[in-house]
Design a protein around this motif. Structure first.
Motif, PDB file in Angstrom:
ATOM      1  N   ALA A   1       0.853  -1.190   0.000  1.00 52.58           N
ATOM      2  CA  ALA A   1       0.000   0.000   0.000  1.00 52.58           C
ATOM      3  C   ALA A   1       0.888   1.239   0.000  1.00 52.58           C
ATOM      4  CB  ALA A   1      -0.901  -0.002   1.228  1.00 52.58           C
ATOM      5  N   TRP A   2       0.480   2.237  -0.758  1.00 44.87           N
ATOM      6  CA  TRP A   2       1.255   3.470  -0.803  1.00 44.87           C
ATOM      7  C   TRP A   2       0.347   4.658  -1.096  1.00 44.87           C
ATOM      8  CZ3 TRP A   2       1.298   6.089  -5.486  1.00 44.87           C
ATOM      9  CH2 TRP A   2       0.914   5.352  -6.603  1.00 44.87           C
ATOM     10  N   THR A   3       0.875   5.812  -0.784  1.00 45.74           N
ATOM     11  CA  THR A   3       0.191   7.066  -1.079  1.00 45.74           C
ATOM     12  C   THR A   3       1.251   8.086  -1.449  1.00 45.74           C
ATOM     13  OG1 THR A   3      -1.517   8.585  -0.289  1.00 45.74           O
ATOM     14  CG2 THR A   3       0.183   7.947   1.302  1.00 45.74           C
ATOM     15  N   GLU A   4       0.823   9.212  -1.932  1.00 45.31           N
ATOM     16  CA  GLU A   4       1.762  10.279  -2.293  1.00 45.31           C
ATOM     17  C   GLU A   4       1.540  11.485  -1.395  1.00 45.31           C
ATOM     18  OE1 GLU A   4       2.676   9.770  -7.021  1.00 45.31           O
ATOM     19  OE2 GLU A   4       1.173  11.222  -6.427  1.00 45.31           O
ATOM     20  N   TYR A   5       2.593  12.253  -1.235  1.00 45.22           N
ATOM     21  CA  TYR A   5       2.465  13.531  -0.544  1.00 45.22           C
ATOM     22  C   TYR A   5       3.367  14.536  -1.241  1.00 45.22           C
ATOM     23  CZ  TYR A   5       7.008  13.137   1.733  1.00 45.22           C
ATOM     24  OH  TYR A   5       8.347  13.059   1.976  1.00 45.22           O
ATOM     25  N   ARG A   6       3.048  15.784  -1.095  1.00 42.99           N
ATOM     26  CA  ARG A   6       3.868  16.855  -1.636  1.00 42.99           C
ATOM     27  C   ARG A   6       4.418  17.668  -0.475  1.00 42.99           C
ATOM     28  NH1 ARG A   6      -0.221  16.349  -4.977  1.00 42.99           N
ATOM     29  NH2 ARG A   6       0.147  15.992  -7.159  1.00 42.99           N
ATOM     30  N   GLU A   7       5.680  18.005  -0.588  1.00 44.35           N
ATOM     31  CA  GLU A   7       6.278  18.849   0.441  1.00 44.35           C
ATOM     32  C   GLU A   7       5.679  20.243   0.348  1.00 44.35           C
ATOM     33  OE1 GLU A   7      10.465  18.638  -0.144  1.00 44.35           O
ATOM     34  OE2 GLU A   7      10.568  16.545   0.465  1.00 44.35           O
ATOM     35  N   GLU A   8       5.625  20.915   1.475  1.00 51.24           N
ATOM     36  CA  GLU A   8       5.095  22.275   1.482  1.00 51.24           C
ATOM     37  C   GLU A   8       5.844  23.126   0.474  1.00 51.24           C
ATOM     38  OE1 GLU A   8       4.225  24.455   5.080  1.00 51.24           O
ATOM     39  OE2 GLU A   8       4.160  22.543   6.155  1.00 51.24           O
TER      40      GLU A   8
ATOM     41  N   GLU B   1       5.622  16.320  -9.160  1.00 51.90           N
ATOM     42  CA  GLU B   1       5.396  14.973  -8.655  1.00 51.90           C
ATOM     43  C   GLU B   1       5.643  14.904  -7.152  1.00 51.90           C
ATOM     44  OE1 GLU B   1       7.362  10.769  -9.632  1.00 51.90           O
ATOM     45  OE2 GLU B   1       6.652  11.860 -11.386  1.00 51.90           O
ATOM     46  N   GLY B   2       4.766  14.195  -6.458  1.00 47.86           N
ATOM     47  CA  GLY B   2       4.923  14.030  -5.020  1.00 47.86           C
ATOM     48  C   GLY B   2       5.831  12.860  -4.692  1.00 47.86           C
ATOM     49  N   LYS B   3       6.078  12.685  -3.429  1.00 50.61           N
ATOM     50  CA  LYS B   3       6.881  11.560  -2.962  1.00 50.61           C
ATOM     51  C   LYS B   3       5.938  10.467  -2.489  1.00 50.61           C
ATOM     52  CE  LYS B   3      10.806  14.304  -1.574  1.00 50.61           C
ATOM     53  NZ  LYS B   3      11.755  14.614  -0.504  1.00 50.61           N
ATOM     54  N   GLN B   4       6.383   9.230  -2.596  1.00 51.02           N
ATOM     55  CA  GLN B   4       5.561   8.100  -2.173  1.00 51.02           C
ATOM     56  C   GLN B   4       5.924   7.670  -0.758  1.00 51.02           C
ATOM     57  OE1 GLN B   4       5.666   4.805  -4.857  1.00 51.02           O
ATOM     58  NE2 GLN B   4       4.614   5.924  -6.478  1.00 51.02           N
ATOM     59  N   ILE B   5       4.889   7.305  -0.019  1.00 53.86           N
ATOM     60  CA  ILE B   5       5.053   6.706   1.299  1.00 53.86           C
ATOM     61  C   ILE B   5       4.458   5.313   1.210  1.00 53.86           C
ATOM     62  CG2 ILE B   5       4.374   6.750   3.716  1.00 53.86           C
ATOM     63  CD1 ILE B   5       3.986   9.737   3.482  1.00 53.86           C
ATOM     64  N   LYS B   6       5.221   4.313   1.597  1.00 52.79           N
ATOM     65  CA  LYS B   6       4.716   2.942   1.614  1.00 52.79           C
ATOM     66  C   LYS B   6       4.187   2.656   3.013  1.00 52.79           C
ATOM     67  CE  LYS B   6       5.728  -1.652   0.069  1.00 52.79           C
ATOM     68  NZ  LYS B   6       6.612  -2.477  -0.719  1.00 52.79           N
TER      69      LYS B   6
END
Length: 166
Positions: free
Chosen positions: A129-136, A143-148
């Motif tokens: 499972a993963w999601t993406e986030y963008r730094e402030e 493109e955001g970074k992925q968190i597993k």
């Protein structure tokens, strides 16, 4: 295809294994033996210990052991003429499952917490499972970074369980 994924993600209470006679059609041969397996829930109610975390890997392992025992029993019965073959219905009672890809592990945050928790267990360990986030300060088009997400624990208060269909 991944029927184990589907069973966990859909919140099924049980799944199982079947031994069938092979035919030219996929999964259409008569059933020679079946065994059921309870799917351990990933939920804990408030104040209850969270111990039995069932994910796709652990359930697949348990089903493999169950299937191994069942094939031995079935072959013995077949050898002794004790098998009653059961034809499968023309329309399968089980839904079609999709081939899992790495992109399949993306969490849909529009789903309920219960569905998300099941999904995480269903895609663990692969594709994960993963999601993406963008730094402030980053723009939306960047493109955001992925968190597993390696493991999820959902704790529901007893009053919520009484009012909600899990």
């Amino acid at each position: 295809a991944s029927p184990v994924f589907g069973a966990i993600a859909n919140g099924d209470k049980e799944t199982g294994v079947s031994i069938m006679r092979m035919t030219e059609e996929v999964d259409r041969g008569p059933i020679l033996g079946q065994a059921n397996c309870i799917i351990r829930p990933g939920l804990a109610t408030q104040g209850q210990a969270f111990t039995d975390y069932e994910n796709r890997e652990s359930l697949t392992r348990r089903l493999g052991i169950l299937g191994g025992k069942l094939i031995v029993e079935t072959l013995k019965k077949l050898e002794n003429g004790q098998i009653n073959e059961v034809n499968q219905p023309l329309k399968s009672p089980t839904f079609y499952t999709h081939r899992l890809t790495k992109d399949f592990g993306r969490i849909d945050w529009k789903k309920s917490p219960v569905e998300i928790e099941r999904f995480i267990r269903a895609v663990t360990p692969w594709p994960g499972a993963w999601t993406e986030y963008r730094e402030e300060g980053r723009r939306k088009k960047e493109e955001g970074k992925q968190i597993k997400i390696l493991k999820a624990h959902l704790e529901i208060q007893q009053s919520t369980i009484n009012n909600q269909q899990l």
